[in-house]
Design a protein around this motif. Structure first.
Motif, PDB file in Angstrom:
ATOM      1  N   TYR A  87       0.805  -1.224   0.000  1.00 50.42           N
ATOM      2  CA  TYR A  87       0.000   0.000   0.000  1.00 50.42           C
ATOM      3  C   TYR A  87       0.839   1.276   0.000  1.00 50.42           C
ATOM      4  O   TYR A  87       0.445   2.273  -0.599  1.00 50.42           O
ATOM      5  CB  TYR A  87      -0.930   0.002   1.222  1.00 50.42           C
ATOM      6  CG  TYR A  87      -1.948  -1.100   1.194  1.00 50.42           C
ATOM      7  CD1 TYR A  87      -3.220  -0.895   0.676  1.00 50.42           C
ATOM      8  CD2 TYR A  87      -1.634  -2.376   1.677  1.00 50.42           C
ATOM      9  CE1 TYR A  87      -4.164  -1.908   0.641  1.00 50.42           C
ATOM     10  CE2 TYR A  87      -2.564  -3.405   1.643  1.00 50.42           C
ATOM     11  CZ  TYR A  87      -3.824  -3.171   1.122  1.00 50.42           C
ATOM     12  OH  TYR A  87      -4.744  -4.181   1.075  1.00 50.42           O
ATOM     13  N   VAL A  88       2.002   1.250   0.688  1.00 48.30           N
ATOM     14  CA  VAL A  88       2.812   2.470   0.783  1.00 48.30           C
ATOM     15  C   VAL A  88       3.974   2.469  -0.196  1.00 48.30           C
ATOM     16  O   VAL A  88       4.580   3.526  -0.449  1.00 48.30           O
ATOM     17  CB  VAL A  88       3.344   2.673   2.215  1.00 48.30           C
ATOM     18  CG1 VAL A  88       2.199   2.790   3.198  1.00 48.30           C
ATOM     19  CG2 VAL A  88       4.303   1.553   2.623  1.00 48.30           C
ATOM     20  N   GLY A  89       4.323   1.320  -0.764  1.00 51.79           N
ATOM     21  CA  GLY A  89       5.382   1.268  -1.758  1.00 51.79           C
ATOM     22  C   GLY A  89       6.757   1.535  -1.188  1.00 51.79           C
ATOM     23  O   GLY A  89       7.009   1.374   0.018  1.00 51.79           O
ATOM     24  N   LEU A  90       7.646   1.981  -2.055  1.00 51.20           N
ATOM     25  CA  LEU A  90       9.044   2.232  -1.673  1.00 51.20           C
ATOM     26  C   LEU A  90       9.451   3.684  -1.872  1.00 51.20           C
ATOM     27  O   LEU A  90      10.649   4.001  -1.839  1.00 51.20           O
ATOM     28  CB  LEU A  90       9.984   1.324  -2.486  1.00 51.20           C
ATOM     29  CG  LEU A  90       9.832  -0.176  -2.247  1.00 51.20           C
ATOM     30  CD1 LEU A  90      10.757  -0.959  -3.169  1.00 51.20           C
ATOM     31  CD2 LEU A  90      10.113  -0.527  -0.778  1.00 51.20           C
ATOM     32  N   SER A 100       1.989  -3.549  -4.951  1.00 56.50           N
ATOM     33  CA  SER A 100       1.080  -4.497  -5.594  1.00 56.50           C
ATOM     34  C   SER A 100       0.821  -4.073  -7.033  1.00 56.50           C
ATOM     35  O   SER A 100       1.068  -2.935  -7.431  1.00 56.50           O
ATOM     36  CB  SER A 100      -0.242  -4.572  -4.826  1.00 56.50           C
ATOM     37  OG  SER A 100      -0.871  -3.308  -4.809  1.00 56.50           O
ATOM     38  N   ASN A 101       0.301  -4.992  -7.829  1.00 57.48           N
ATOM     39  CA  ASN A 101       0.070  -4.732  -9.252  1.00 57.48           C
ATOM     40  C   ASN A 101      -1.204  -3.944  -9.525  1.00 57.48           C
ATOM     41  O   ASN A 101      -1.447  -3.529 -10.657  1.00 57.48           O
ATOM     42  CB  ASN A 101       0.029  -6.048 -10.025  1.00 57.48           C
ATOM     43  CG  ASN A 101       1.377  -6.748 -10.033  1.00 57.48           C
ATOM     44  OD1 ASN A 101       2.415  -6.092 -10.072  1.00 57.48           O
ATOM     45  ND2 ASN A 101       1.347  -8.076  -9.975  1.00 57.48           N
ATOM     46  N   ASP A 102      -2.031  -3.750  -8.515  1.00 57.77           N
ATOM     47  CA  ASP A 102      -3.282  -3.019  -8.724  1.00 57.77           C
ATOM     48  C   ASP A 102      -3.083  -1.538  -8.396  1.00 57.77           C
ATOM     49  O   ASP A 102      -1.958  -1.036  -8.368  1.00 57.77           O
ATOM     50  CB  ASP A 102      -4.410  -3.634  -7.899  1.00 57.77           C
ATOM     51  CG  ASP A 102      -4.036  -3.772  -6.427  1.00 57.77           C
ATOM     52  OD1 ASP A 102      -3.084  -3.083  -5.999  1.00 57.77           O
ATOM     53  OD2 ASP A 102      -4.679  -4.553  -5.718  1.00 57.77           O
ATOM     54  N   ALA A 103      -4.171  -0.841  -8.113  1.00 57.51           N
ATOM     55  CA  ALA A 103      -4.132   0.617  -7.968  1.00 57.51           C
ATOM     56  C   ALA A 103      -3.880   1.078  -6.538  1.00 57.51           C
ATOM     57  O   ALA A 103      -4.176   2.232  -6.198  1.00 57.51           O
ATOM     58  CB  ALA A 103      -5.438   1.218  -8.485  1.00 57.51           C
ATOM     59  N   LYS A 104      -3.347   0.225  -5.687  1.00 55.33           N
ATOM     60  CA  LYS A 104      -3.064   0.649  -4.316  1.00 55.33           C
ATOM     61  C   LYS A 104      -2.005   1.753  -4.319  1.00 55.33           C
ATOM     62  O   LYS A 104      -1.035   1.710  -5.063  1.00 55.33           O
ATOM     63  CB  LYS A 104      -2.591  -0.527  -3.471  1.00 55.33           C
ATOM     64  CG  LYS A 104      -3.644  -1.588  -3.236  1.00 55.33           C
ATOM     65  CD  LYS A 104      -3.102  -2.686  -2.339  1.00 55.33           C
ATOM     66  CE  LYS A 104      -4.162  -3.732  -2.017  1.00 55.33           C
ATOM     67  NZ  LYS A 104      -4.502  -4.542  -3.207  1.00 55.33           N
ATOM     68  N   GLY A 131      -6.957   7.456  -1.727  1.00 58.34           N
ATOM     69  CA  GLY A 131      -6.068   6.310  -1.763  1.00 58.34           C
ATOM     70  C   GLY A 131      -6.013   5.564  -0.450  1.00 58.34           C
ATOM     71  O   GLY A 131      -6.977   5.550   0.321  1.00 58.34           O
ATOM     72  N   HIS A 132      -4.859   4.952  -0.200  1.00 60.95           N
ATOM     73  CA  HIS A 132      -4.681   4.084   0.965  1.00 60.95           C
ATOM     74  C   HIS A 132      -3.604   4.640   1.897  1.00 60.95           C
ATOM     75  O   HIS A 132      -2.805   5.484   1.517  1.00 60.95           O
ATOM     76  CB  HIS A 132      -4.273   2.679   0.513  1.00 60.95           C
ATOM     77  CG  HIS A 132      -5.233   2.037  -0.425  1.00 60.95           C
ATOM     78  ND1 HIS A 132      -5.179   2.229  -1.797  1.00 60.95           N
ATOM     79  CD2 HIS A 132      -6.284   1.196  -0.206  1.00 60.95           C
ATOM     80  CE1 HIS A 132      -6.153   1.536  -2.374  1.00 60.95           C
ATOM     81  NE2 HIS A 132      -6.833   0.902  -1.435  1.00 60.95           N
ATOM     82  N   ALA A 133      -3.621   4.121   3.132  1.00 57.99           N
ATOM     83  CA  ALA A 133      -2.586   4.379   4.135  1.00 57.99           C
ATOM     84  C   ALA A 133      -2.481   5.855   4.510  1.00 57.99           C
ATOM     85  O   ALA A 133      -1.388   6.370   4.730  1.00 57.99           O
ATOM     86  CB  ALA A 133      -1.234   3.846   3.660  1.00 57.99           C
ATOM     87  N   GLU A 134      -3.623   6.534   4.607  1.00 55.13           N
ATOM     88  CA  GLU A 134      -3.573   7.887   5.170  1.00 55.13           C
ATOM     89  C   GLU A 134      -3.218   7.813   6.647  1.00 55.13           C
ATOM     90  O   GLU A 134      -2.533   8.676   7.179  1.00 55.13           O
ATOM     91  CB  GLU A 134      -4.911   8.601   4.988  1.00 55.13           C
ATOM     92  CG  GLU A 134      -4.844  10.054   5.430  1.00 55.13           C
ATOM     93  CD  GLU A 134      -6.159  10.798   5.293  1.00 55.13           C
ATOM     94  OE1 GLU A 134      -6.109  12.029   5.118  1.00 55.13           O
ATOM     95  OE2 GLU A 134      -7.232  10.159   5.358  1.00 55.13           O
ATOM     96  N   TYR A 187      -9.595   2.048   1.300  1.00 56.53           N
ATOM     97  CA  TYR A 187      -9.527   3.190   0.383  1.00 56.53           C
ATOM     98  C   TYR A 187     -10.295   4.364   0.985  1.00 56.53           C
ATOM     99  O   TYR A 187     -11.417   4.205   1.478  1.00 56.53           O
ATOM    100  CB  TYR A 187     -10.115   2.831  -0.974  1.00 56.53           C
ATOM    101  CG  TYR A 187     -10.173   4.003  -1.932  1.00 56.53           C
ATOM    102  CD1 TYR A 187      -9.067   4.334  -2.709  1.00 56.53           C
ATOM    103  CD2 TYR A 187     -11.331   4.780  -2.041  1.00 56.53           C
ATOM    104  CE1 TYR A 187      -9.096   5.414  -3.580  1.00 56.53           C
ATOM    105  CE2 TYR A 187     -11.376   5.862  -2.906  1.00 56.53           C
ATOM    106  CZ  TYR A 187     -10.260   6.167  -3.677  1.00 56.53           C
ATOM    107  OH  TYR A 187     -10.301   7.231  -4.531  1.00 56.53           O
ATOM    108  N   ARG A 188      -9.693   5.535   0.957  1.00 61.07           N
ATOM    109  CA  ARG A 188     -10.333   6.752   1.449  1.00 61.07           C
ATOM    110  C   ARG A 188     -10.330   7.822   0.363  1.00 61.07           C
ATOM    111  O   ARG A 188      -9.378   7.921  -0.406  1.00 61.07           O
ATOM    112  CB  ARG A 188      -9.574   7.326   2.655  1.00 61.07           C
ATOM    113  CG  ARG A 188      -9.769   6.599   3.958  1.00 61.07           C
ATOM    114  CD  ARG A 188      -9.125   7.399   5.072  1.00 61.07           C
ATOM    115  NE  ARG A 188      -9.401   6.834   6.382  1.00 61.07           N
ATOM    116  CZ  ARG A 188      -9.346   7.505   7.525  1.00 61.07           C
ATOM    117  NH1 ARG A 188      -9.016   8.803   7.491  1.00 61.07           N
ATOM    118  NH2 ARG A 188      -9.592   6.936   8.675  1.00 61.07           N
TER     119      ARG A 188
END
Length: 282
Positions: A187-190, A215-219, A246-249, A257-258
């Motif tokens: 969700y937060v990536g790199l 992830s490969n989706d829209a996260k 998006g995610h991880a606010e 998802y928010r």
């Protein structure tokens, strides 16, 4: 006549370019500046905003307030190896259900850091970038099944793109997160990219931050902000409109998802003001 006009235009452009280059601080001026700036300052923006969701019904459970307190302390004014300066920061972001009975806090995220930073220079020994290498911890301070935390080694590079636009590129190596939130990196990536543009310097500023999960989706997420200062003279106080999608606010429900739009008051950081050239000609 046309040839003379063209020559004057070219000379004017050349003088403008030379003037802009001259406004960037030299290595010696950067060192002098680091000796006199305040050791204690704002790190990230300090703000209080409130708003409603755009993707679900609006009620006392979905509307909320969010505020952040963030500061920075310079540990060493003298340059360390590789021409660096040591510092520490602390940021606290809170999500407050002010429209519910008893006004409970939904989540508080704590983010202390310690690291080093340094200036980068062009071929004329004038500053053209600012970088940092930081150890970060972020958690929500809770235990049991509600505990969320992660650590990361973060590197950031910031520079001006033209006179009015600032670019921040930040990447991290995460660790210590798999026990409580093993899929957090999905969700937060790199890393993330932030772009800030002064539509009207010290008056109207647009900012956008983008992050993509692994992830490969829209996260991931996109957060845009518009700051406006109504004050006659330059001030670090603004009114702000923010849209987060998006995610991880926050950490407690990073998988959800928010889409929230909020408005409020912000005291903006000037942490990268050392990169900005004199604006008297803008």
């Amino acid at each position: 006549m046309k040839i003379k006009i063209s020559i004057w235009i070219l000379l004017g452009l050349q003088l403008s370019i030379l003037d802009l280059n001259a406004q960037a601080l030299t290595r010696e001026e950067v060192r002098d500046t680091m000796q006199v700036i305040s050791r204690f300052s704002i790190h990230n923006d300090n703000y209080f905003v409130t708003g409603v969701p755009t993707n679900k019904s609006i009620n006392s459970s979905t509307a909320d307030a969010k505020y952040q307190i963030s500061f920075k302390q310079i540990i060493s004014r003298n340059t360390l190896p590789w021409d660096t300066y040591a510092f520490l920061t602390y940021s606290q972001k809170s999500f407050w259900d002010i429209y519910k009975d008893s006004y409970p806090f939904d989540e508080i995220n704590f983010n202390p850091t310690i690291g080093v930073e340094k200036a980068f220079y062009d071929s004329e020994d004038r500053i053209n970038g600012w970088g940092s290498l930081v150890f970060e911890h972020e958690s929500n301070g809770r235990d049991s099944i509600y505990s969320r935390s992660w650590n990361r080694l973060s590197a950031q590079y910031s520079r001006l793109l033209g006179l009015k636009t600032m670019l921040h590129v930040r990447g991290w190596i995460p660790f210590g997160y798999k026990s409580g939130n093993p899929d957090l990196i999905d969700y937060v990536g790199l890393g993330e990219i932030t772009l800030s543009h002064d539509i009207i310097p010290d008056k109207l500023i647009f900012e956008v931050k983008v992050r993509k999960g692994l992830s490969n989706d829209a996260k991931g997420m996109i957060r845009s902000r518009l700051h406006y200062s109504p004050f006659k003279y330059p001030s670090n106080q603004y009114f702000m409109i923010e849209w987060f999608a998006g995610h991880a606010e926050n950490l407690i429900d990073y998988e959800q998802y928010r889409s929230m739009i909020r408005v409020g008051y912000v005291i903006k950081s000037n942490e990268f003001g050392i990169l900005k050239r004199n604006r008297k000609n803008l």
